[in-house]
Design a protein around this motif. Structure first.
Motif, PDB file in Angstrom:
ATOM      1  N   PRO A  28       1.978   4.363  -3.656  1.00 28.26           N
ATOM      2  CA  PRO A  28       0.783   5.193  -3.443  1.00 28.26           C
ATOM      3  C   PRO A  28      -0.210   4.491  -2.522  1.00 28.26           C
ATOM      4  O   PRO A  28      -0.474   3.299  -2.696  1.00 28.26           O
ATOM      5  N   GLY A  31      -3.751   5.658   2.916  1.00 25.03           N
ATOM      6  CA  GLY A  31      -3.573   5.774   4.358  1.00 25.03           C
ATOM      7  C   GLY A  31      -4.350   4.748   5.149  1.00 25.03           C
ATOM      8  O   GLY A  31      -4.813   3.752   4.602  1.00 25.03           O
ATOM      9  N   HIS A  34      -1.724  -0.483   7.174  1.00 26.01           N
ATOM     10  CA  HIS A  34      -1.635  -1.770   7.881  1.00 26.01           C
ATOM     11  C   HIS A  34      -0.436  -2.519   7.316  1.00 26.01           C
ATOM     12  O   HIS A  34       0.285  -1.992   6.457  1.00 26.01           O
ATOM     13  N   HIS A  37       0.210  -2.567   3.496  1.00 25.80           N
ATOM     14  CA  HIS A  37       0.910  -1.391   2.951  1.00 25.80           C
ATOM     15  C   HIS A  37       2.404  -1.454   3.290  1.00 25.80           C
ATOM     16  O   HIS A  37       3.254  -1.155   2.457  1.00 25.80           O
ATOM     17  N   TYR A  71     -14.311   6.699   4.939  1.00 23.58           N
ATOM     18  CA  TYR A  71     -12.975   6.113   4.793  1.00 23.58           C
ATOM     19  C   TYR A  71     -12.068   6.581   5.933  1.00 23.58           C
ATOM     20  O   TYR A  71     -11.985   7.782   6.219  1.00 23.58           O
ATOM     21  N   PHE A 146       2.562  -1.970  -6.141  1.00 23.88           N
ATOM     22  CA  PHE A 146       1.113  -2.110  -5.968  1.00 23.88           C
ATOM     23  C   PHE A 146       0.801  -3.517  -5.467  1.00 23.88           C
ATOM     24  O   PHE A 146       1.506  -4.480  -5.794  1.00 23.88           O
ATOM     25  N   LYS A 149      -3.763  -7.537  -3.948  1.00 18.32           N
ATOM     26  CA  LYS A 149      -5.087  -7.457  -3.325  1.00 18.32           C
ATOM     27  C   LYS A 149      -6.060  -6.774  -4.287  1.00 18.32           C
ATOM     28  O   LYS A 149      -7.209  -7.166  -4.419  1.00 18.32           O
ATOM     29  N   ASP A 150      -5.574  -5.712  -4.948  1.00 11.27           N
ATOM     30  CA  ASP A 150      -6.387  -5.003  -5.949  1.00 11.27           C
ATOM     31  C   ASP A 150      -5.949  -5.491  -7.330  1.00 11.27           C
ATOM     32  O   ASP A 150      -5.276  -4.786  -8.069  1.00 11.27           O
ATOM     33  N   GLN A 153      -6.914  -3.491 -10.402  1.00 10.78           N
ATOM     34  CA  GLN A 153      -6.215  -2.195 -10.402  1.00 10.78           C
ATOM     35  C   GLN A 153      -4.794  -2.355 -10.951  1.00 10.78           C
ATOM     36  O   GLN A 153      -4.322  -1.531 -11.737  1.00 10.78           O
ATOM     37  N   ASN A 174       2.587  -9.401  -3.067  1.00  7.51           N
ATOM     38  CA  ASN A 174       1.621 -10.399  -2.583  1.00  7.51           C
ATOM     39  C   ASN A 174       0.618  -9.824  -1.583  1.00  7.51           C
ATOM     40  O   ASN A 174       0.908  -8.846  -0.896  1.00  7.51           O
ATOM     41  N   ILE A 175      -0.517 -10.509  -1.493  1.00  6.85           N
ATOM     42  CA  ILE A 175      -1.562 -10.103  -0.540  1.00  6.85           C
ATOM     43  C   ILE A 175      -1.134 -10.497   0.880  1.00  6.85           C
ATOM     44  O   ILE A 175      -0.761 -11.644   1.114  1.00  6.85           O
ATOM     45  N   MET A 184      -5.820  -8.093   4.532  1.00  6.42           N
ATOM     46  CA  MET A 184      -5.760  -6.812   5.252  1.00  6.42           C
ATOM     47  C   MET A 184      -6.321  -5.712   4.367  1.00  6.42           C
ATOM     48  O   MET A 184      -6.082  -5.680   3.163  1.00  6.42           O
TER      49      MET A 184
END
Ligand code: AMP
Length: 280
Positions: A28, A31, A34, A37, A71, A146, A149-150, A153, A174-175, A184
């Motif tokens: 998920p 958009g 980068h 994602h 956004y 997921f 980075k979050d 979440q 990983n971030i 990013m």
């Protein structure tokens, strides 16, 4: 690659894929994609036979209307990147498709949602839980991917699937960072040149903090991070928390938790950036 805004078509296609014994993975996103994602998409490709990506800027998770309006939305570029990354199905629904009527469901993830992003963005995680539940209902993935980075979440999504007993495996990724260390983020493209130059300070300070764990206690480390980030006039720290990586509660001593995470939110002009690092 199939692109559709129709949730029934997504469900039908996924049912068809699963009926041949294949596994379905789901990423998920909101958009403005980068490499962060795309790393999730690649992980999904590796672990699953069929990759579904959603692109939807979910209004219910924005506590700040201006942030929602601002956004970035670039569906054509997103589709192109996803095709190149080997995605099989892109779900790009309208708001009407996802919320034909307002979603009034209320979630409680105490104590995970009472700190950090949950405290500073009231209603944010309720909105995240609403959209992720709806998307899981439509896609019914075997695995969902997921980003760390979050960090908060991720903990909340894990709790969500436990609470509703959903048969989906959550995979954390990983971030991914720019060459200068900046995590990013779709919001990075909203930074002006001075802000963009200042933003890598965030990760530089997180790395310095990691080196200081043996010298400072958690409160001193928080104060250090706050001061060092605020030194840069483009940056204003919103919070720096040293938390138990399991329950996300602030700790007072290093041996209060098995794994410790340092999480920050920083205001860069009107743009809000988050980042985190594992300390122990
Ligand atoms: P977003 O589009 O910001 O909602 O993010 C969609 C997914 O991509 C979430 O699981 C994020 O944690 C993940 N993500 C965003 N940025 C990064 C990054 N720099 N590295 C890894 N994952 C990321």
């Amino acid at each position: 690659m199939l692109i559709t805004g129709n949730s029934k078509e997504v469900s039908r296609q996924v049912d068809f894929i699963k009926s041949s014994g294949k596994t379905v993975g789901f990423v998920p996103t909101m958009g403005a994609l980068h490499r962060g994602h795309i790393s999730l998409v690649e992980q999904c490709n590796k672990e699953c036979d069929y990759t579904v990506v959603s692109v939807f800027v979910n209004p219910t998770q924005f506590n700040d209307k201006e942030d929602y309006k601002r956004y970035p939305r670039v569906p054509e570029e997103d589709s192109k990147m996803l095709k190149e990354a080997g995605c099989d199905l892109v779900f790009m629904p309208t708001e009407q498709e996802i919320y034909p009527e307002p979603d009034t469901s209320i979630f409680d993830f105490t104590p995970l949602d009472k700190v950090m992003e949950g405290a500073f963005r009231p209603g944010h995680f309720n909105g995240v839980a609403q959209i992720v539940s709806r998307l899981f209902d439509i896609v019914k993935p075997d695995k969902a991917f997921f980003g760390l980075k979050d960090f908060q979440q991720l903990a909340i999504i894990r709790r969500l699937v436990q609470q509703v007993n959903r048969p989906v495996t959550i995979v954390d990724c990983n971030i991914i960072r720019e060459a200068d260390g900046l995590a990013m983020s779709s919001r990075n493209m909203l930074l002006n040149a001075d802000q963009r130059e200042a933003a890598p300070t965030i990760y530089r300070v997180l790395m310095q903090a990691k080196e200081l764990v043996t010298e400072l206690n958690p409160d001193q480390l928080k104060a250090y991070v706050t001061d060092q980030i605020n030194v840069n006039s483009e940056l204003k720290i919103e919070y720096a928390e040293v938390v138990d990586a399991g329950n996300l509660q602030p700790i007072k001593a290093w041996n209060d938790a098995q794994s410790v995470q340092l999480c920050v939110a920083v205001q860069v002009g009107k743009i809000r950036l988050i980042d985190n690092i594992n300390l122990i």
